[in-house]
Design a protein around this motif. Structure first.
Motif, PDB file in Angstrom:
ATOM      1  N   SER A  44       0.843  -1.209   0.000  1.00  0.00           N
ATOM      2  CA  SER A  44       0.000   0.000   0.000  1.00  0.00           C
ATOM      3  C   SER A  44       0.878   1.260   0.000  1.00  0.00           C
ATOM      4  CB  SER A  44      -0.940   0.000   1.204  1.00  0.00           C
ATOM      5  OG  SER A  44      -0.176   0.021   2.390  1.00  0.00           O
ATOM      6  N   VAL A  45       2.029   1.157   0.635  1.00  0.00           N
ATOM      7  CA  VAL A  45       2.963   2.302   0.654  1.00  0.00           C
ATOM      8  C   VAL A  45       3.501   2.532  -0.766  1.00  0.00           C
ATOM      9  CG1 VAL A  45       5.175   3.134   1.567  1.00  0.00           C
ATOM     10  CG2 VAL A  45       3.569   1.928   3.073  1.00  0.00           C
ATOM     11  N   LEU A  46       3.821   1.438  -1.454  1.00  0.00           N
ATOM     12  CA  LEU A  46       4.348   1.587  -2.820  1.00  0.00           C
ATOM     13  C   LEU A  46       3.276   2.119  -3.771  1.00  0.00           C
ATOM     14  CD1 LEU A  46       6.572  -1.596  -3.197  1.00  0.00           C
ATOM     15  CD2 LEU A  46       7.317   0.781  -2.939  1.00  0.00           C
ATOM     16  N   CYS A  75       5.053   4.000 -15.560  1.00  0.00           N
ATOM     17  CA  CYS A  75       4.316   4.127 -14.289  1.00  0.00           C
ATOM     18  C   CYS A  75       3.685   5.494 -14.086  1.00  0.00           C
ATOM     19  CB  CYS A  75       5.228   3.857 -13.099  1.00  0.00           C
ATOM     20  SG  CYS A  75       6.125   2.322 -13.215  1.00  0.00           S
ATOM     21  N   ARG A  76       4.050   6.473 -14.884  1.00  0.00           N
ATOM     22  CA  ARG A  76       3.552   7.834 -14.717  1.00  0.00           C
ATOM     23  C   ARG A  76       3.820   8.367 -13.302  1.00  0.00           C
ATOM     24  NH1 ARG A  76       4.450   9.178 -18.929  1.00  0.00           N
ATOM     25  NH2 ARG A  76       3.250  11.088 -18.774  1.00  0.00           N
ATOM     26  N   ILE A  77       4.956   8.034 -12.753  1.00  0.00           N
ATOM     27  CA  ILE A  77       5.397   8.626 -11.477  1.00  0.00           C
ATOM     28  C   ILE A  77       6.596   9.519 -11.813  1.00  0.00           C
ATOM     29  CG2 ILE A  77       6.247   8.196  -9.127  1.00  0.00           C
ATOM     30  CD1 ILE A  77       5.427   5.243  -9.478  1.00  0.00           C
ATOM     31  N   PRO A  78       6.621  10.760 -11.302  1.00  0.00           N
ATOM     32  CA  PRO A  78       7.801  11.600 -11.580  1.00  0.00           C
ATOM     33  C   PRO A  78       9.065  10.991 -10.974  1.00  0.00           C
ATOM     34  CG  PRO A  78       6.029  12.878 -10.542  1.00  0.00           C
ATOM     35  CD  PRO A  78       5.633  11.434 -10.474  1.00  0.00           C
ATOM     36  N   VAL A  79      10.118  10.950 -11.765  1.00  0.00           N
ATOM     37  CA  VAL A  79      11.394  10.386 -11.294  1.00  0.00           C
ATOM     38  C   VAL A  79      12.487  11.441 -11.431  1.00  0.00           C
ATOM     39  CG1 VAL A  79      13.113   8.548 -11.588  1.00  0.00           C
ATOM     40  CG2 VAL A  79      10.705   8.087 -12.113  1.00  0.00           C
ATOM     41  N   GLU A  80      13.220  11.663 -10.344  1.00  0.00           N
ATOM     42  CA  GLU A  80      14.403  12.524 -10.398  1.00  0.00           C
ATOM     43  C   GLU A  80      15.621  11.628 -10.243  1.00  0.00           C
ATOM     44  OE1 GLU A  80      14.346  15.331  -7.174  1.00  0.00           O
ATOM     45  OE2 GLU A  80      12.264  15.844  -7.597  1.00  0.00           O
ATOM     46  N   VAL A  81      16.723  12.057 -10.815  1.00  0.00           N
ATOM     47  CA  VAL A  81      17.973  11.315 -10.625  1.00  0.00           C
ATOM     48  C   VAL A  81      18.953  12.296 -10.016  1.00  0.00           C
ATOM     49  CG1 VAL A  81      19.754   9.915 -11.717  1.00  0.00           C
ATOM     50  CG2 VAL A  81      17.498  10.098 -12.774  1.00  0.00           C
ATOM     51  N   GLU A  82      19.548  11.909  -8.923  1.00  0.00           N
ATOM     52  CA  GLU A  82      20.478  12.845  -8.302  1.00  0.00           C
ATOM     53  C   GLU A  82      21.733  12.127  -7.831  1.00  0.00           C
ATOM     54  OE1 GLU A  82      18.767  15.517  -5.464  1.00  0.00           O
ATOM     55  OE2 GLU A  82      20.531  16.803  -5.598  1.00  0.00           O
ATOM     56  N   LEU A  83      22.861  12.771  -8.061  1.00  0.00           N
ATOM     57  CA  LEU A  83      24.119  12.239  -7.553  1.00  0.00           C
ATOM     58  C   LEU A  83      24.013  12.217  -6.027  1.00  0.00           C
ATOM     59  CD1 LEU A  83      26.458  14.181  -9.965  1.00  0.00           C
ATOM     60  CD2 LEU A  83      26.015  11.713  -9.976  1.00  0.00           C
ATOM     61  N   ALA A  84      24.411  11.101  -5.431  1.00  0.00           N
ATOM     62  CA  ALA A  84      24.199  10.898  -3.995  1.00  0.00           C
ATOM     63  C   ALA A  84      24.871  11.979  -3.163  1.00  0.00           C
ATOM     64  CB  ALA A  84      24.727   9.517  -3.600  1.00  0.00           C
ATOM     65  N   HIS A  85      26.023  12.434  -3.608  1.00  0.00           N
ATOM     66  CA  HIS A  85      26.769  13.438  -2.835  1.00  0.00           C
ATOM     67  C   HIS A  85      26.152  14.817  -2.939  1.00  0.00           C
ATOM     68  CE1 HIS A  85      28.643  13.620  -6.845  1.00  0.00           C
ATOM     69  NE2 HIS A  85      28.703  12.307  -6.712  1.00  0.00           N
ATOM     70  N   GLU A  86      25.359  15.066  -3.961  1.00  0.00           N
ATOM     71  CA  GLU A  86      24.598  16.314  -4.036  1.00  0.00           C
ATOM     72  C   GLU A  86      23.340  16.202  -3.175  1.00  0.00           C
ATOM     73  OE1 GLU A  86      25.242  19.282  -5.490  1.00  0.00           O
ATOM     74  OE2 GLU A  86      27.238  18.452  -5.848  1.00  0.00           O
ATOM     75  N   PHE A  87      22.666  15.095  -3.308  1.00  0.00           N
ATOM     76  CA  PHE A  87      21.423  14.854  -2.572  1.00  0.00           C
ATOM     77  C   PHE A  87      21.620  15.011  -1.070  1.00  0.00           C
ATOM     78  CE2 PHE A  87      18.749  11.763  -0.302  1.00  0.00           C
ATOM     79  CZ  PHE A  87      17.482  12.066  -0.776  1.00  0.00           C
ATOM     80  N   LEU A 173       8.589  -2.137 -14.125  1.00  0.00           N
ATOM     81  CA  LEU A 173       7.475  -3.021 -14.486  1.00  0.00           C
ATOM     82  C   LEU A 173       6.758  -3.525 -13.234  1.00  0.00           C
ATOM     83  CD1 LEU A 173       9.107  -5.005 -17.444  1.00  0.00           C
ATOM     84  CD2 LEU A 173       7.403  -3.163 -17.582  1.00  0.00           C
ATOM     85  N   TYR A 174       7.528  -3.748 -12.180  1.00  0.00           N
ATOM     86  CA  TYR A 174       6.926  -4.170 -10.910  1.00  0.00           C
ATOM     87  C   TYR A 174       5.971  -3.078 -10.400  1.00  0.00           C
ATOM     88  CZ  TYR A 174       6.592  -5.160  -5.930  1.00  0.00           C
ATOM     89  OH  TYR A 174       6.116  -5.376  -4.662  1.00  0.00           O
ATOM     90  N   LEU A 175       6.427  -1.848 -10.431  1.00  0.00           N
ATOM     91  CA  LEU A 175       5.581  -0.747  -9.948  1.00  0.00           C
ATOM     92  C   LEU A 175       4.361  -0.560 -10.847  1.00  0.00           C
ATOM     93  CD1 LEU A 175       8.346   1.821  -8.902  1.00  0.00           C
ATOM     94  CD2 LEU A 175       6.856   0.511  -7.367  1.00  0.00           C
ATOM     95  N   ALA A 176       4.567  -0.735 -12.144  1.00  0.00           N
ATOM     96  CA  ALA A 176       3.446  -0.597 -13.082  1.00  0.00           C
ATOM     97  C   ALA A 176       2.394  -1.674 -12.805  1.00  0.00           C
ATOM     98  CB  ALA A 176       3.947  -0.692 -14.520  1.00  0.00           C
ATOM     99  N   GLN A 177       2.868  -2.863 -12.472  1.00  0.00           N
ATOM    100  CA  GLN A 177       1.972  -3.977 -12.154  1.00  0.00           C
ATOM    101  C   GLN A 177       1.196  -3.685 -10.863  1.00  0.00           C
ATOM    102  OE1 GLN A 177       3.617  -8.224 -11.852  1.00  0.00           O
ATOM    103  NE2 GLN A 177       3.732  -7.564  -9.736  1.00  0.00           N
ATOM    104  N   LEU A 178       1.954  -3.256  -9.856  1.00  0.00           N
ATOM    105  CA  LEU A 178       1.377  -3.006  -8.532  1.00  0.00           C
ATOM    106  C   LEU A 178       0.347  -1.882  -8.577  1.00  0.00           C
ATOM    107  CD1 LEU A 178       2.154  -3.997  -5.573  1.00  0.00           C
ATOM    108  CD2 LEU A 178       3.378  -1.839  -5.413  1.00  0.00           C
ATOM    109  N   ARG A 179       0.643  -0.876  -9.361  1.00  0.00           N
ATOM    110  CA  ARG A 179      -0.203   0.311  -9.376  1.00  0.00           C
ATOM    111  C   ARG A 179      -1.238   0.261 -10.493  1.00  0.00           C
ATOM    112  NH1 ARG A 179       2.766   4.792  -6.822  1.00  0.00           N
ATOM    113  NH2 ARG A 179       1.951   6.184  -8.421  1.00  0.00           N
ATOM    114  N   GLY A 180      -1.220  -0.853 -11.230  1.00  0.00           N
ATOM    115  CA  GLY A 180      -2.235  -1.027 -12.258  1.00  0.00           C
ATOM    116  C   GLY A 180      -2.075  -0.107 -13.455  1.00  0.00           C
ATOM    117  N   ASN A 181      -0.843   0.359 -13.731  1.00  0.00           N
ATOM    118  CA  ASN A 181      -0.619   1.220 -14.892  1.00  0.00           C
ATOM    119  C   ASN A 181      -0.647   0.438 -16.200  1.00  0.00           C
ATOM    120  OD1 ASN A 181       1.409   2.329 -12.603  1.00  0.00           O
ATOM    121  ND2 ASN A 181       0.421   4.010 -13.708  1.00  0.00           N
TER     122      ASN A 181
END
Ligand code: F6R
Length: 369
Positions: A44-46, A75-87, A173-181
């Motif tokens: 449910s959290v995912l 999945c239509r979820i916004p995704v950001e990519v960030e270098l860990a040392h910046e984050f 694909l796992y998230l798309a499956q779980l969220r019914g996308n």
């Protein structure tokens, strides 16, 4: 243990079809639904996740760039990519509905570990994509997706990168499956395409001698540029990183669309430029845009080294060299397109008499800041 190869890197490049196949193995349960290895997050959290942030360093971060394109599309979820040392040193907007994905071969990269801790302190859930069992980052994550690339000995990452991209597709694909996308049969079809990739990667490796010969002829190059667009952009960045680390040549990757905003000024007579060409079968005009870019830089004297899909005759008139790769769905193309760039960097470094497994100044696992 190099299995008859000249270097661990060469062996690990050849291990890539297996690394991808193994990373896909055992991902579905009896009903055909995708599963994660170690899931300590309530489904449910995912389902409630409203943002994903991928944190990683170096090559692993480039796999995150590919993940962004795939996960947002599926999945239509916004995704950001960030270098860990910046984050970890800014004040990122992270809460209980944020999913942080930490990507790491070693599982020990200090900056990535600190980013994981930082995210969890703020209530985010963390899924890590990790190659090394028993390492620290999976222990500190809420869920793990292991890449089954096997031990990677060469400092420069190759098979771990392909396995990271593969695991990111599985996660998407796992998230798309779980969220019914997506419907189960759409997910099944994408998985089928993925399962066919090891065979195609093998084909690219078998065509490697032409790449090696080209690299040997370029031993004197002191600057090489890489262009790509869409998922070809992170491939260009990775090609440049490989060349820097292995051959100590100034190399830079650009988004092809940026050319006119500056980088085209770098082009002069004989300047080598790799261009990753998207599939001509793609839905939009990406392909023709990139072919125009090749034309533009060639008109200014560039030596164009083009990575294109089998049958893409449109690139022929403007390419000085063509490295052909098998046809694949656009989002999956990075698994193929990066391979000639890995072989190129390795072969050029070898031609310069350098140690490709142990480049100067670098360590396999960066456990300090
Ligand atoms: C490049 C390379 C590095 C690593 C980076 C992250 O070839 O190997 O850029 O990708 O240091 O390391 P991991 O994945 O162990 O966190």
């Amino acid at each position: 243990e190099k299995g008859g190869f000249d270097s661990f890197m060469d062996k690990e490049i050849h291990d890539q079809p297996q690394a991808v196949a193994d990373t896909l193995l055992g991902r579905t349960d009896a009903s055909g639904a995708l599963v994660l290895d170690d899931l300590r997050i309530d489904e449910s959290v995912l389902r409630a996740v409203n943002k994903i942030i991928v944190v990683a360093c170096g090559t692993a971060a480039y796999s995150g760039h590919v993940a962004k394109y795939a996960i947002e599309h599926w999945c239509r979820i916004p995704v950001e990519v960030e270098l860990a040392h910046e984050f970890r040193y800014r004040d990122p907007i992270v809460d209980e509905r944020t999913l942080v994905v930490a990507v790491t071969q070693s599982g020990e990269t200090m900056d990535t570990l600190m980013a994981v801790r930082h995210a969890r302190e703020q209530g985010a859930k963390v899924i890590s994509i990790v190659n090394t069992h028993g390492s620290t980052i999976p222990r500190e994550s809420d869920a793990v997706l292991y890449t089954h690339a096997g031990p990677e000995i060469a400092v420069a990452s190759t098979k771990a990168f392909l396995a990271q991209i593969t695991a990111a597709y599985v996660l998407g694909l796992y998230l798309a499956q779980l969220r019914g996308n997506k419907f189960p049969d759409e997910i099944g079809a994408l998985l089928e395409e993925l399962r066919d990739m090891p065979r195609k990667i093998q084909t690219v490796i078998e065509r490697g001698e032409y790449v090696r010969a080209t690299a040997r002829s370029m031993e004197k190059s002191d600057k090489v540029l890489f262009l790509g667009r869409h998922v070809g952009f992170p491939v260009a960045l990775e090609g440049a990183l490989k060349l820097k680390e292995l051959a100590y040549i100034h190399a830079e990757g650009f988004a092809a669309g940026e050319l006119k905003h500056g980088p085209i000024a770098l082009i002069d007579e004989g300047q080598p430029v790799f261009v990753v060409v998207p599939s001509p079968r793609g839905r939009d005009s990406l392909h023709s845009k990139v072919v125009s870019n090749i034309q533009e830089i060639r008109a200014r004297g560039a030596r164009t080294l083009v990575i294109a899909e089998d049958g893409d005759d449109a690139v022929r008139p403007y390419a000085d060299e063509i490295f052909w790769i098998p046809q694949a769905p656009t989002l999956l193309q990075p698994l193929l397109a990066v391979v000639p760039l890995q072989i190129f960097a390795m072969a050029l470094a070898t031609a310069k008499g350098l140690d490709v497994d142990q480049p100067r100044n670098l360590a396999k696992s960066v456990t300090v800041e």
